[in-house]
Design an enzyme around this catalytic site. Structure first.
Site, PDB file in Angstrom:
ATOM      1  N   HIS A 359       0.806  -1.237   0.000  1.00  0.00           N
ATOM      2  CA  HIS A 359       0.000   0.000   0.000  1.00  0.00           C
ATOM      3  C   HIS A 359       0.828   1.270   0.000  1.00  0.00           C
ATOM      4  O   HIS A 359       0.259   2.361   0.099  1.00  0.00           O
ATOM      5  CB  HIS A 359      -0.909   0.046   1.222  1.00  0.00           C
ATOM      6  CG  HIS A 359      -1.962  -0.995   1.235  1.00  0.00           C
ATOM      7  ND1 HIS A 359      -3.246  -0.776   0.764  1.00  0.00           N
ATOM      8  CD2 HIS A 359      -1.929  -2.274   1.645  1.00  0.00           C
ATOM      9  CE1 HIS A 359      -3.949  -1.884   0.900  1.00  0.00           C
ATOM     10  NE2 HIS A 359      -3.182  -2.822   1.433  1.00  0.00           N
ATOM     11  N   LYS A 547      -8.818  13.614   4.733  1.00  0.00           N
ATOM     12  CA  LYS A 547      -7.924  12.443   4.698  1.00  0.00           C
ATOM     13  C   LYS A 547      -6.979  12.596   5.874  1.00  0.00           C
ATOM     14  O   LYS A 547      -6.968  13.635   6.526  1.00  0.00           O
ATOM     15  CB  LYS A 547      -7.158  12.389   3.375  1.00  0.00           C
ATOM     16  CG  LYS A 547      -6.461  13.718   3.028  1.00  0.00           C
ATOM     17  CD  LYS A 547      -5.751  13.673   1.685  1.00  0.00           C
ATOM     18  CE  LYS A 547      -6.649  13.771   0.472  1.00  0.00           C
ATOM     19  NZ  LYS A 547      -6.697  12.583  -0.332  1.00  0.00           N
ATOM     20  N   ARG A 548      -6.170  11.572   6.153  1.00  0.00           N
ATOM     21  CA  ARG A 548      -5.188  11.714   7.212  1.00  0.00           C
ATOM     22  C   ARG A 548      -4.253  12.873   6.905  1.00  0.00           C
ATOM     23  O   ARG A 548      -4.014  13.195   5.751  1.00  0.00           O
ATOM     24  CB  ARG A 548      -4.387  10.414   7.360  1.00  0.00           C
ATOM     25  CG  ARG A 548      -5.152   9.322   8.056  1.00  0.00           C
ATOM     26  CD  ARG A 548      -5.606   9.760   9.436  1.00  0.00           C
ATOM     27  NE  ARG A 548      -4.474   9.899  10.332  1.00  0.00           N
ATOM     28  CZ  ARG A 548      -4.041   8.954  11.159  1.00  0.00           C
ATOM     29  NH1 ARG A 548      -4.665   7.812  11.248  1.00  0.00           N
ATOM     30  NH2 ARG A 548      -2.995   9.175  11.936  1.00  0.00           N
ATOM     31  N   LYS A 553       0.551  14.357   1.507  1.00  0.00           N
ATOM     32  CA  LYS A 553      -0.806  14.639   1.000  1.00  0.00           C
ATOM     33  C   LYS A 553      -1.022  16.138   0.766  1.00  0.00           C
ATOM     34  O   LYS A 553      -1.990  16.555   0.143  1.00  0.00           O
ATOM     35  CB  LYS A 553      -1.856  14.081   1.957  1.00  0.00           C
ATOM     36  CG  LYS A 553      -1.826  12.549   2.075  1.00  0.00           C
ATOM     37  CD  LYS A 553      -2.808  12.049   3.148  1.00  0.00           C
ATOM     38  CE  LYS A 553      -2.673  10.572   3.435  1.00  0.00           C
ATOM     39  NZ  LYS A 553      -3.300   9.708   2.406  1.00  0.00           N
ATOM     40  N   THR A 655      -8.573   6.512  -1.908  1.00  0.00           N
ATOM     41  CA  THR A 655      -9.921   5.961  -2.085  1.00  0.00           C
ATOM     42  C   THR A 655     -10.973   7.037  -1.825  1.00  0.00           C
ATOM     43  O   THR A 655     -12.085   6.960  -2.355  1.00  0.00           O
ATOM     44  CB  THR A 655     -10.157   4.769  -1.140  1.00  0.00           C
ATOM     45  OG1 THR A 655      -9.636   5.086   0.159  1.00  0.00           O
ATOM     46  CG2 THR A 655      -9.474   3.517  -1.664  1.00  0.00           C
ATOM     47  N   LYS A 659     -14.731   8.231  -3.638  1.00  0.00           N
ATOM     48  CA  LYS A 659     -15.985   8.546  -2.943  1.00  0.00           C
ATOM     49  C   LYS A 659     -16.521   9.908  -3.368  1.00  0.00           C
ATOM     50  O   LYS A 659     -17.729  10.082  -3.562  1.00  0.00           O
ATOM     51  CB  LYS A 659     -15.764   8.481  -1.420  1.00  0.00           C
ATOM     52  CG  LYS A 659     -15.385   7.071  -0.949  1.00  0.00           C
ATOM     53  CD  LYS A 659     -14.779   7.035   0.447  1.00  0.00           C
ATOM     54  CE  LYS A 659     -14.072   5.684   0.665  1.00  0.00           C
ATOM     55  NZ  LYS A 659     -13.257   5.655   1.902  1.00  0.00           N
TER      56      LYS A 659
HETATM   57  O1  NBX Z   1      -3.810   2.639   1.697  1.00  0.00           O
HETATM   58  C1  NBX Z   1      -3.152   3.788   2.190  1.00  0.00           C
HETATM   59  C2  NBX Z   1      -2.474   4.518   1.047  1.00  0.00           C
HETATM   60  O2  NBX Z   1      -1.774   5.637   1.550  1.00  0.00           O
HETATM   61  C3  NBX Z   1      -3.546   4.963   0.076  1.00  0.00           C
HETATM   62  O3  NBX Z   1      -2.979   5.573  -1.043  1.00  0.00           O
HETATM   63  C4  NBX Z   1      -4.357   3.756  -0.373  1.00  0.00           C
HETATM   64  O4  NBX Z   1      -5.454   4.159  -1.131  1.00  0.00           O
HETATM   65  C5  NBX Z   1      -4.879   2.981   0.834  1.00  0.00           C
HETATM   66  C6  NBX Z   1      -5.590   1.709   0.442  1.00  0.00           C
HETATM   67  O5  NBX Z   1      -4.821   0.957  -0.440  1.00  0.00           O
HETATM   68  N1  NBX Z   1      -2.236   3.393   3.214  1.00  0.00           N
HETATM   69  C7  NBX Z   1      -2.587   3.443   4.480  1.00  0.00           C
HETATM   70  O6  NBX Z   1      -3.696   3.828   4.826  1.00  0.00           O
HETATM   71  N2  NBX Z   1      -1.651   3.010   5.380  1.00  0.00           N
HETATM   72  C8  NBX Z   1      -1.837   2.994   6.698  1.00  0.00           C
HETATM   73  O7  NBX Z   1      -2.848   3.392   7.220  1.00  0.00           O
HETATM   74  C9  NBX Z   1      -0.750   2.469   7.563  1.00  0.00           C
HETATM   75  C10 NBX Z   1      -1.038   2.197   8.876  1.00  0.00           C
HETATM   76  C11 NBX Z   1      -0.050   1.699   9.702  1.00  0.00           C
HETATM   77  C12 NBX Z   1       1.236   1.513   9.210  1.00  0.00           C
HETATM   78  C13 NBX Z   1       1.524   1.805   7.893  1.00  0.00           C
HETATM   79  C14 NBX Z   1       0.524   2.285   7.067  1.00  0.00           C
HETATM   80  N3  NBX Z   1       2.213   1.022  10.030  1.00  0.00           N
END
Ligand code: NBX
Length: 820
Positions: A359, A547-548, A553, A655, A659
């Site tokens: 991801h 978003k986060r 970002k 994502t 939406k």
């Molecule tokens: O996953 C996200 C990506 O940043 C997005 O681009 C993508 O759309 C989404 C789904 O594929 N990654 C993400 O949310 N990662 C984490 O939340 C995360 C949490 C804990 C960690 C590393 C990453 N240790």
């Protein structure tokens, strides 16, 4: 067809009975929260029947099962979603009205189960919805955190984290399953013993601490097909009640530690998105749920199958990023130490059962564990990883004789660390990225060596979202309008939305579409007034970035541009300017200081801009507190503009972008992640694209040559904006935003100033924003654009994504639960 159980009178009777039974109250005496519980129990009752029915059907049909292994499931509220999927939302809404109750208020009583950070966790939730809806047998496997994602409060413009005690009133949609409890072992040592019968070594794990893993099941309803799958999340309990016996045995210390381990292990979700903290407790969490889930899966398989070597015919483990990758070694351990298989047989099975999804390419997110920590916590599992590594290095040497660079770059264990991504790739039979561009970057840059050695493993699965939650539930006005125009098939076949294209020049339809958007903007304005105390004008352009919070970002680019607009309006009061409301929602990881400063900056800018009477309300800035799944549904429905402005190459997919598109908001974005595919579907003329390409960015990163200082020195308007960060315009404390300023310009900023190319993309962004304004002024043109975004969003359903996973990776069998 409405289920018998949701016949209105029956339903009302059941709710009243539940209130009486649970709280010894009448409906009139009960609180809204108590009524929520009562309604949920009534709904759960219906679900349980379908759950049993699904279980029966699975037993009879014996389909292959996917276990979706994930540290995170960002489920959002269950009540409304279940009613939608049961086809009972309308009936229940009416029944509640007849009882004098408002379904929205009842739904608002439910806590958001927020067992995830952001995109990765929400993707897992959308996937479970699609798997059930498409008639596939699937388990979600995760952790029942006592505290989920923190609640965000904004105090004096700062983010303050509050604990999310989501279980405090009891969660009605979960079922404790103590009969399926498993033991998980930590620490200790491995004793090697000769087995004279098998003529080989036996490995015996001793001196460990044990924790009891107790599963809680949550039902996952499919849409209108009676399928109910299971999200199984594990709680930790001490093995035996703490007893003073151990004191006498001199084992007191160990007994206390074991008790503490059980209490701490599932205490809280790590609130980092795209960042690896490297904490020991995190690795404990990972092994805890992975081991319990694998034990349960194998026990289930063995109940009805006697040949463990055929496990892969009935079972696949999909690893949601590297977080559950210890599964590879744990499966080997179970097959070798508990099932008595030899290494080669165990490896053959493991490599046919495990698949990995990547991801992110952000280097700080890649999981690496120090050997010392890993081998101390999981001695036997570590031993197995060493052996996997040893054999893999032999393979590398065979393929690339004498090339030690390859070993250095590809080994699973190197530089004193265990590299989880390498383990996942070596042991998995499939490695996928989450959008076309992301997968190409994996193949050609980040994972190039692995791709060259094993190209057959690599594939793309562009992410998707469930339209049941993000249109049917979140935007009922638009959902009804769509159904009115093209029928209800879109709910399970989103490609149907393309039929809306015929309305792109139909003035009446366009007007209806924009009237719905306006009503949704009024709904959001009301939410913002109630929750944030800010008044916003639904006639203004709602320009939204939710978003986060992360530097890549680029919320900072957005707010710097707001400052730029503010300066323009102040300098040219006569200038024609279409009123704009910039809406932000974002949680920053609690330890991410710069991200938290950016939140403070947004709120400081909001303070100045919103209270400057001289700009006549042309600009408003709102920071929505505590962005989460439940308010996201309201926010997407109300958006005019979707801000997707990450530095190209950094956002694997995104994502939220999908939406917004589904709800008719054109994308203002870079050519990053799934934005590329969104533009391809909707056409460049129906999006606002700007900024450097991923190739340009990667080229700068590899070869240097990017100079933000030059931009600062040659563009006075940008310089003015940056100076305002440190000259008291937005805070009387001129040091307040010094770090943000320095991050863009200071040569000492690592790895380089303006790492995310904010200044480099600023002008291009401002121009794209200008195009947004011009387009919006032309009402008909905008309406057409908005409608076409909805009409062209069919590709981005998670139903399509899941079907691709099934066809290319999982090879699941369809099951029949509902008899026709
Ligand atoms: O996953 C996200 C990506 O940043 C997005 O681009 C993508 O759309 C989404 C789904 O594929 N990654 C993400 O949310 N990662 C984490 O939340 C995360 C949490 C804990 C960690 C590393 C990453 N240790």
């Amino acid at each position: 067809m409405i289920d018998k159980q949701f016949e209105k009178e029956e339903f009302k009777k059941s709710v009243k009975e539940n209130v009486k039974f649970l709280y010894r109250k009448t409906l009139e005496e009960a609180t809204q929260e108590q009524i929520f519980q009562a309604v949920s129990y009534t709904v759960k009752d219906v679900i349980i029947d379908n759950w049993l029915k699904s279980q029966k059907a699975y037993e009879k049909q014996d389909p292959k099962i996917v276990y979706y292994m994930s540290m995170e499931f960002l489920m959002g509220r269950a009540l409304g979603n279940n009613l939608i999927n049961l086809g009972a939302y309308g009936e229940v809404k009416e029944a509640l009205e007849e009882l004098g109750l408002d379904i929205n208020c009842i739904e608002d009583q439910e806590p958001d189960p927020a067992l995830g950070n952001g995109g990765l966790g929400r993707l897992a939730a959308c996937f479970l919805d699609s798997l059930a809806t498409l008639n596939y047998c699937a388990y979600g496997c995760g952790i029942r955190y006592r505290y989920g994602m923190f609640k965000q409060e904004i105090r004096d413009g700062y983010q303050v984290e509050a604990p999310d005690n989501w279980l405090k009133n009891g969660y009605p949609f979960e079922l404790r399953r103590p009969e399926y409890a498993k033991e998980v072992h930590f620490g200790g040592y491995v004793r090697v013993e000769w087995d004279p019968v098998k003529n080989e070594n036996k490995f015996i794990h001793e001196g460990y601490q044990a924790v009891k893993a107790v599963p809680y099941d949550m039902p996952i309803t499919g849409y209108n097909n009676d399928v109910v799958n299971t999200l199984r999340i594990w709680d930790a309990e001490p093995i035996v009640d703490f007893n003073l016996d151990s004191f006498d045995k001199g084992d007191y210390h160990n007994a206390v530690e074991q008790e503490n381990l059980a209490r701490t292990i599932v205490e809280v979700l790590y609130p980092n998105d795209n960042h690896m903290a490297g904490k020991e407790l995190r690795l404990k969490q990972q092994y805890f749920f992975v081991s319990a889930s694998l034990q349960a899966a194998i026990a289930k398989y063995k109940k009805t199958h006697d040949d463990i070597t055929k496990l892969h015919e009935k079972v696949v483990f999909q690893m949601n990023d590297t977080h559950p990758t210890v599964a590879v070694a744990e499966l080997m351990r179970i097959l070798i130490d508990e099932e008595g298989l030899g290494w080669d047989q165990a490896w053959d099975i493991t490599t046919k059962c495990c698949a990995y999804t990547n991801h992110t390419i952000m280097s700080e997110a890649l999981e690496k564990w120090p050997i010392e920590l890993f081998s101390r916590l999981l001695p036997r599992v570590y031993q197995i990883i060493e052996e996997i590594n040893r054999r893999f290095i032999l393979e590398i040497q065979q393929k690339y004789p004498g090339n030690f660079e390859k070993i250095k770059k590809m080994a699973i264990i190197y530089d004193g660390q265990v590299k989880m991504a390498h383990l996942a790739i070596v042991a998995g039979y499939s490695v996928n990225g989450v959008a076309r561009l992301h997968t190409e970057i994996l193949k050609n840059q980040e994972l190039k060596d692995f791709y060259e050695m094993m190209p057959e493993k690599f594939n793309n699965k562009t992410n998707g979202i469930t339209q049941r939650r993000f249109l049917a539930h979140g935007n009922p006005l638009l959902a009804d309008w769509v159904t009115d125009k093209i029928g209800p098939d879109w709910i399970t076949d989103l490609s149907q939305l393309s039929k809306l294209k015929v309305y792109a020049d139909d003035e009446k339809a366009l007007q209806e579409f924009m009237t719905i958007k306006f009503k949704n903007k009024e709904r959001l304005a009301k939410y913002i007034l109630e929750h944030n105390g800010v008044e916003v004008d639904p006639h203004s352009i709602f320009d939204i970035q939710v978003k986060r919070l992360h530097e890549y970002k680029r919320q900072l680019l957005n707010i710097l541009h707001v400052i730029y607009l503010y300066n323009q309006i102040k300098a040219h009061p006569e200038m024609d300017f279409y009123p704009r409301t910039f809406i932000f929602g974002a949680k920053a990881s609690a330890a991410y200081a710069r991200a938290k400063k950016i939140i403070k900056l947004i709120n400081c800018v909001a303070d100045v801009v919103n209270n400057d009477a001289s700009i006549n309300g042309k600009l408003k800035v709102v920071f929505i507190e505590n962005y989460r799944v439940s308010n996201a549904e309201i926010i997407f429905a109300a958006a005019d503009v979707s801000e997707q402005i990450s530095t190209a190459s950094k956002e694997a997919s995104g994502t939220g972008n999908m939406k917004f598109m589904l709800n008719g908001a054109p994308t203002l974005g870079t050519m990053d992640g799934a934005n590329v595919e969104i533009v391809q579907e909707v056409g460049e003329e129906n999006a606002f694209i700007f900024g450097m390409s991923s190739d340009q960015i990667i080229n700068y990163e590899n070869n240097g040559g990017y100079d933000p200082d030059f931009i600062y020195n040659t563009d006075p308007e940008i310089r003015q904006v940056l100076m305002q960060l440190i000259n008291g315009t937005f805070s009387s404390d001129t040091e307040m935003f010094r770090d943000i300023y320095n991050s863009l310009l200071d040569k000492r900023n690592m790895p380089r100033p303006d790492q995310y190319f904010i200044l480099g993309d600023f002008r291009s962004y401002a121009e794209a924003q200008k195009r947004v304004e011009e387009a919006y002024k032309d009402e008909k043109r905008w309406a057409k654009m908005a409608l076409l975004n909805t009409a062209c969003s069919g590709k981005f359903t998670s139903d399509r994504t899941i079907q691709e996973y099934v066809d290319d990776i999982w090879h699941l069998d369809k099951v029949v639960v509902k008899e026709n």
